[in-house]
Design an enzyme around this catalytic site. Structure first.
Site, PDB file in Angstrom:
ATOM      1  CD  GLU A   1      -3.894  -2.183  13.546  1.00 38.04           C
ATOM      2  OE1 GLU A   1      -3.097  -3.146  13.632  1.00 38.04           O
ATOM      3  OE2 GLU A   1      -4.760  -1.941  14.395  1.00 38.04           O
TER       4      GLU A   1
ATOM      5  CB  CYS B   1      -0.315  -6.991   8.368  1.00 38.05           C
ATOM      6  SG  CYS B   1      -2.106  -7.176   8.501  1.00 38.05           S
TER       7      CYS B   1
HETATM    8  P1  NAP Z   1       3.571   2.156   3.228  1.00 40.91           P
HETATM    9  O1  NAP Z   1       4.541   2.313   2.128  1.00 40.91           O
HETATM   10  O2  NAP Z   1       3.946   2.618   4.576  1.00 40.91           O
HETATM   11  O3  NAP Z   1       2.253   2.914   2.723  1.00 40.91           O
HETATM   12  C1  NAP Z   1       1.077   2.916   3.492  1.00 40.91           C
HETATM   13  C2  NAP Z   1       0.246   4.122   3.124  1.00 40.91           C
HETATM   14  O4  NAP Z   1       0.896   5.324   3.556  1.00 40.91           O
HETATM   15  C3  NAP Z   1       0.015   4.288   1.634  1.00 40.91           C
HETATM   16  O5  NAP Z   1      -1.309   4.734   1.427  1.00 40.91           O
HETATM   17  C4  NAP Z   1       1.025   5.363   1.252  1.00 40.91           C
HETATM   18  O6  NAP Z   1       0.664   6.072   0.101  1.00 40.91           O
HETATM   19  C5  NAP Z   1       0.957   6.250   2.474  1.00 40.91           C
HETATM   20  N1  NAP Z   1       2.106   7.117   2.673  1.00 40.91           N
HETATM   21  C6  NAP Z   1       3.380   6.956   2.218  1.00 40.91           C
HETATM   22  N2  NAP Z   1       4.153   7.969   2.660  1.00 40.91           N
HETATM   23  C7  NAP Z   1       3.352   8.782   3.411  1.00 40.91           C
HETATM   24  C8  NAP Z   1       3.565   9.999   4.127  1.00 40.91           C
HETATM   25  N3  NAP Z   1       4.757  10.577   4.175  1.00 40.91           N
HETATM   26  N4  NAP Z   1       2.516  10.557   4.769  1.00 40.91           N
HETATM   27  C9  NAP Z   1       1.295   9.992   4.738  1.00 40.91           C
HETATM   28  N5  NAP Z   1       1.042   8.835   4.070  1.00 40.91           N
HETATM   29  C10 NAP Z   1       2.050   8.245   3.419  1.00 40.91           C
HETATM   30  O7  NAP Z   1       3.096   0.659   3.402  1.00 40.91           O
HETATM   31  P2  NAP Z   1       2.667  -0.393   2.253  1.00 40.91           P
HETATM   32  O8  NAP Z   1       3.903  -0.750   1.527  1.00 40.91           O
HETATM   33  O9  NAP Z   1       1.489   0.101   1.491  1.00 40.91           O
HETATM   34  O10 NAP Z   1       2.138  -1.617   3.122  1.00 40.91           O
HETATM   35  C11 NAP Z   1       2.941  -2.696   3.511  1.00 40.91           C
HETATM   36  C12 NAP Z   1       3.161  -2.681   4.999  1.00 40.91           C
HETATM   37  O11 NAP Z   1       1.921  -2.517   5.677  1.00 40.91           O
HETATM   38  C13 NAP Z   1       3.739  -3.953   5.535  1.00 40.91           C
HETATM   39  O12 NAP Z   1       4.796  -3.668   6.387  1.00 40.91           O
HETATM   40  C14 NAP Z   1       2.599  -4.591   6.317  1.00 40.91           C
HETATM   41  O13 NAP Z   1       2.993  -5.386   7.401  1.00 40.91           O
HETATM   42  C15 NAP Z   1       1.832  -3.420   6.765  1.00 40.91           C
HETATM   43  N6  NAP Z   1       0.434  -3.781   6.981  1.00 40.91           N
HETATM   44  C16 NAP Z   1      -0.038  -3.813   8.259  1.00 40.91           C
HETATM   45  C17 NAP Z   1      -1.357  -4.143   8.496  1.00 40.91           C
HETATM   46  C18 NAP Z   1      -1.917  -4.173   9.877  1.00 40.91           C
HETATM   47  O14 NAP Z   1      -3.141  -4.229  10.013  1.00 40.91           O
HETATM   48  N7  NAP Z   1      -1.110  -4.158  10.912  1.00 40.91           N
HETATM   49  C19 NAP Z   1      -2.197  -4.453   7.425  1.00 40.91           C
HETATM   50  C20 NAP Z   1      -1.677  -4.417   6.137  1.00 40.91           C
HETATM   51  C21 NAP Z   1      -0.349  -4.073   5.939  1.00 40.91           C
HETATM   52  P3  NAP Z   1       1.303   5.683  -1.335  1.00 40.91           P
HETATM   53  O15 NAP Z   1       0.871   4.307  -1.638  1.00 40.91           O
HETATM   54  O16 NAP Z   1       0.698   6.677  -2.246  1.00 40.91           O
HETATM   55  O17 NAP Z   1       2.778   5.816  -1.163  1.00 40.91           O
END
Ligand code: NAP
Length: 522
Positions: free
Chosen positions: A257, A296
């Site tokens: 997602e 999102c």
């Molecule tokens: P993110 O930076 O991609 O982080 C998401 C998760 O991935 C966090 O738990 C993060 O951990 C982890 N992560 C980071 N690097 C990783 C790696 N190399 N390997 C495995 N896991 C890793 O996203 P975010 O900033 O938290 O969220 C915002 C984004 O999410 C927005 O773009 C939004 O649109 C999207 N979103 C989508 C939905 C949906 O249902 N489609 C829902 C909510 C949000 P850390 O926090 O420890 O870095």
């Protein structure tokens, strides 16, 4: 030093051996708690969940597991106040916005508890009817769905620490698959507290529900062929997950997602001030400001017939001007903070990027903060941008490509030559696949036609007509009965949609046998 939150892993509560990462209050700037996963024996923890947790869950029927979900729901309900306090402190959200996450999560869990009751005292599910394989009806094929004998790893985003956990955990646990959740670090506290309450209540068998707070390092390496991983977050991290050997070489099933540039479309023929126009304006302003636009599903592109550009700009701006921004503890505040300094910077940068191709119709950057210090608080007012005419909607590529994860949307005018919506459809499709589009109008035929046109590039199409004004569940609200996910840049994933969510946690198998044998399948 602030408290270091323990992880629940390998059947025990264990704190990391490192200093940990500090979680902060995005309004006051104060330090709250720390999280750390250093030193966890990942191989042992995954094996414990997979073997002990999985076996114990699979020994229960769907109805029994539904009962566990209902019990967990009760525990969460009893502790709601604590969750609201954590959300205020760690997410900087006003009460209504915290509710979207907290009560949304609890409601989703309860919905799956009810759905599970209807699945019977069974250990696997039939998938459709049996089909004869030749002329003689004795030898037939029956598809069955059995729970996968692995773990479900959830890597979650910062904006939904409660809902993001339970919308995934409910279908997984109901399916009989143990869960390991890794919440986003910035807001991990609420997820950790909810897991703690449920684990301490002794509802699920040992190994069924684990949580790792802090770094994600090494988690994907643990995944084996029958495990599944469900990721929610940015497109960049999604690409890392997709290209991991667990997925590319070990065929670990993955659900993504990711981000999405969602649209709201006012249909032609709805005059300024009409019921449909007013519903549209209200929903756009609401979506821009709920959770400070950190959803999102939030509306990012606001499509209107070209001749209504000025009227829509004026009406939406008038609503946004009433949004008080600041400290969520102050009753007068309607919109709290972004989750962190990093997000505040990202939103400001994103705005500057979009502004190179759009004009500012309502400027939130100058909003006075209530009860909050602008030098510390991660608060920003809502900003409406616009591209002045339909030609601008075509040439401005950034508005179709860029998700600014904050209270920001762009007004996008479209041509309605001969009453056609073709230009609007083409513009919406430039989002390359979204979670949701909403349509506003009073002509049922035109609304249904538009929904069918946009369905293939969206996980959900939400239609607001005057007859459902008081009933509609909201453009951005994800209801457990409806599919959540979207094609293309939205990640290509599918979650929820009632019992459809269980498919991800089951394996589908064709059993070919005599009808006498098939009749014995329970
Ligand atoms: P993110 O930076 O991609 O982080 C998401 C998760 O991935 C966090 O738990 C993060 O951990 C982890 N992560 C980071 N690097 C990783 C790696 N190399 N390997 C495995 N896991 C890793 O996203 P975010 O900033 O938290 O969220 C915002 C984004 O999410 C927005 O773009 C939004 O649109 C999207 N979103 C989508 C939905 C949906 O249902 N489609 C829902 C909510 C949000 P850390 O926090 O420890 O870095």
């Amino acid at each position: 030093m602030t408290e270091l939150l323990p992880n629940h892993f390998n059947g025990t509560w264990q704190t990391g051996t490192g200093q940990g990462t500090v979680l902060t209050d995005p309004v006051l700037g104060t330090e709250l708690v720390r999280v750390d996963a250093t030193g966890l024996d990942l191989a042992a923890g995954f094996a414990f969940a997979r073997e002990q947790g999985g076996q114990a869950l699979r020994a229960l029927t769907y109805v029994q597991r539904a009962g566990l979900l209902a019990a967990a729901q009760k525990v969460l309900q009893a502790n709601r106040d604590a969750y609201y306090d954590i959300a205020t402190a760690n997410s900087g959200t006003v009460k209504n916005d915290s509710a979207v996450d907290i009560d949304g999560g609890i409601f989703t869990l309860g919905t799956y508890a009810k759905l599970g009751e209807g699945l019977g005292e069974r250990f696997f599910l039939a998938d459709g009817d049996s089909a004869r394989l030749g002329k003689d009806p004795l030898f037939q094929s029956q598809h069955v769905l059995t729970p996968t004998r692995g773990v479900a790893l959830f890597i979650n985003a910062f904006n939904f620490p409660s809902w993001g956990l339970w919308e995934k955990a409910a279908p997984a646990l109901l399916s009989g698959v143990p869960v390991i959740v890794k919440p986003a670090t910035a807001t991990a506290w609420l997820t950790q507290r909810m897991v703690k309450d449920v684990v301490d209540a002794g509802i699920f068998p040992a190994g069924a529900l684990s949580i790792v707070c802090g770094s994600s390092a090494g988690l994907m390496d643990q995944l084996q062929p029958f495990d599944v991983v469900s990721f929610t977050g940015s497109a960049d991290t999604a690409a890392v997950i997709r290209s991991h050997p667990a997925v590319t070489q070990r065929s670990v099933r993955v659900n993504i997602e990711a981000d999405s540039v969602n649209s709201a479309v006012l249909l032609p023929g709805e005059a300024a001030g009409s019921e449909a126009f007013d519903l549209f304006v209200k929903e756009v302003a609401r979506e821009m400001t709920v959770k400070s636009g950190q959803k999102c599903t939030a509306i990012r592109r606001v499509l209107v017939p070209e001749e209504l550009y000025a009227a829509a700009a004026q009406a939406i701006s008038a609503r946004l001007a009433k949004t008080t921004v600041g400290n969520p503890r102050n009753e007068a505040v309607r919109m709290g903070a972004l989750v962190s300094r990093a997000q505040l910077v990202a939103v400001k940068d994103g705005l500057e990027y979009l502004k190179t191709q759009a004009e500012v119709l309502h400027d939130g950057s100058a909003a006075a903060l209530v009860d909050a210090d602008a030098n510390i608080a991660c608060c920003v007012g809502p900003t409406l941008l616009g591209v002045r005419n339909a030609a601008g909607s075509d040439s401005a590529d950034r508005i179709h490509d860029t998700e600014v994860f904050g209270p920001v949307a762009t007004l996008v005018p479209y041509r309605t030559t001969g009453g056609s919506m073709d230009h609007a459809f083409a513009l919406v499709r430039r989002g390359q696949g979204s979670l949701v589009a909403s349509l506003y109008g009073s002509n049922p035929q035109a609304l249904a036609h538009a929904a069918a046109e946009l369905a293939d590039s969206h996980g959900r199409v939400h239609i607001i007509s005057p007859d459902v004004a008081a009933l509609q569940t909201g453009h951005g609200n994800v209801m457990p009965q409806s599919l959540h996910g979207g094609p293309g840049r939205a990640g290509g994933g599918e979650e929820l949609g009632g019992l459809r969510a269980l498919n991800f946690y089951h394996r589908r198998t064709a059993i070919q046998a005599s009808t006498t044998v098939l009749a014995q399948l329970q």
